[in-house]
Design a protein around this motif. Structure first.
Motif, short mmCIF file in Angstrom:
data_model
loop_
_atom_site.label_atom_id
_atom_site.label_comp_id
_atom_site.label_asym_id
_atom_site.label_seq_id
_atom_site.Cartn_x
_atom_site.Cartn_y
_atom_site.Cartn_z
N ALA A 51 6.23 21.06 29.02
CA ALA A 51 7.52 21.57 28.52
C ALA A 51 7.43 23.05 28.17
O ALA A 51 8.37 23.81 28.40
CB ALA A 51 7.97 20.76 27.31
N HIS A 52 6.30 23.47 27.63
CA HIS A 52 6.12 24.89 27.31
C HIS A 52 6.11 25.73 28.58
O HIS A 52 6.68 26.83 28.62
CB HIS A 52 4.83 25.11 26.52
N GLN A 98 19.73 27.25 30.37
CA GLN A 98 18.49 26.61 30.83
C GLN A 98 17.36 26.82 29.83
O GLN A 98 16.64 25.89 29.49
CB GLN A 98 18.07 27.18 32.20
N ARG A 99 17.21 28.06 29.39
CA ARG A 99 16.15 28.36 28.43
C ARG A 99 16.34 27.57 27.15
O ARG A 99 15.40 26.98 26.62
CB ARG A 99 16.15 29.87 28.15
N ASP A 100 17.57 27.51 26.65
CA ASP A 100 17.84 26.78 25.41
C ASP A 100 17.61 25.28 25.58
O ASP A 100 17.12 24.62 24.67
CB ASP A 100 19.26 27.06 24.93
N ALA A 101 17.93 24.75 26.75
CA ALA A 101 17.69 23.32 27.00
C ALA A 101 16.19 23.02 26.99
O ALA A 101 15.74 22.03 26.40
CB ALA A 101 18.31 22.91 28.33
N HIS A 102 15.40 23.89 27.62
CA HIS A 102 13.95 23.70 27.62
C HIS A 102 13.38 23.86 26.21
O HIS A 102 12.47 23.13 25.81
CB HIS A 102 13.27 24.66 28.59
N ALA A 103 13.91 24.81 25.46
CA ALA A 103 13.45 25.01 24.09
C ALA A 103 13.78 23.79 23.23
O ALA A 103 12.94 23.34 22.43
CB ALA A 103 14.08 26.27 23.49
N GLU A 104 14.95 23.24 23.41
CA GLU A 104 15.34 22.06 22.62
C GLU A 104 14.47 20.86 22.98
O GLU A 104 14.09 20.09 22.12
CB GLU A 104 16.82 21.74 22.83
N ARG A 105 14.16 20.71 24.26
CA ARG A 105 13.27 19.61 24.68
C ARG A 105 11.90 19.75 24.05
O ARG A 105 11.35 18.79 23.51
CB ARG A 105 13.15 19.60 26.19
N LEU A 106 11.35 20.94 24.08
CA LEU A 106 10.04 21.17 23.48
C LEU A 106 10.11 20.97 21.98
O LEU A 106 9.22 20.36 21.38
CB LEU A 106 9.54 22.58 23.83
N ARG A 107 11.15 21.45 21.39
CA ARG A 107 11.34 21.29 19.94
C ARG A 107 11.40 19.80 19.58
O ARG A 107 10.78 19.37 18.61
CB ARG A 107 12.62 22.00 19.54
N SER A 108 12.12 19.01 20.36
CA SER A 108 12.22 17.58 20.07
C SER A 108 10.88 16.87 20.28
O SER A 108 10.53 15.96 19.54
CB SER A 108 13.32 16.93 20.89
#
Length: 147
Positions: A51-52, A98-108
């Protein structure tokens, strides 16, 4: 409530990288090497590293889109933006999403790991699907008595 802070634009990768390093008590580069060497050893670490990587790629794409938009805006004439410049602006918006979606996935993923109890051992998979059969008993043979 989560102890993971809200993000400021441009700091997402840095903040999440620090949280990963804190969670695993090692630099991200070392964690990535460990995951590459043994991807099945810790599923959480593998998911976080993957994810990172996606987040880093999305951040890079966003920065490139922003650079193209800035270059187009610097050469734009007048106050009205033409279709190519507006297209670049839309690309930036898409890259942010896209960046925010990936950040949210990693955050979760990080939040889920923080909520999990101490690590549990994975069940050992069976090597066969059949149960072993009993070996027939053999009569015990004793050594002959002295002759």
């Amino acid at each position: 409530m989560s102890d993971i802070p809200d993000f400021l634009d441009g700091e997402i990768v840095t903040v999440l990288t620090q949280q990963i390093e804190d969670r695993f008590a090692m630099p991200l580069a070392d964690l990535a090497r460990a995951v590459k060497a043994a991807p099945r050893a810790h599923a959480g670490a593998t998911n976080v590293v993957h994810a990172h990587g996606l987040l880093t790629q999305a951040q890079y794409a966003l920065e490139n889109a922003e650079d193209r938009l800035v270059a187009a805006l610097e050469t734009a004439v007048g106050d009205i933006l033409d279709d190519p410049v507006m297209g670049l602006a839309q690309q930036v918006n898409g890259a942010v999403e896209q960046r925010d979606a990936h950040a949210e996935r990693l955050r979760s993923l990080l939040e889920a790991m923080a909520e999990q109890p101490a690590t549990r051992a994975r069940p050992v998979s069976r090597l066969t699907t059949t149960l072993p059969t009993a070996v027939p008993a053999r009569p015990v043979r004793t050594a002959r008595a002295a002759r």
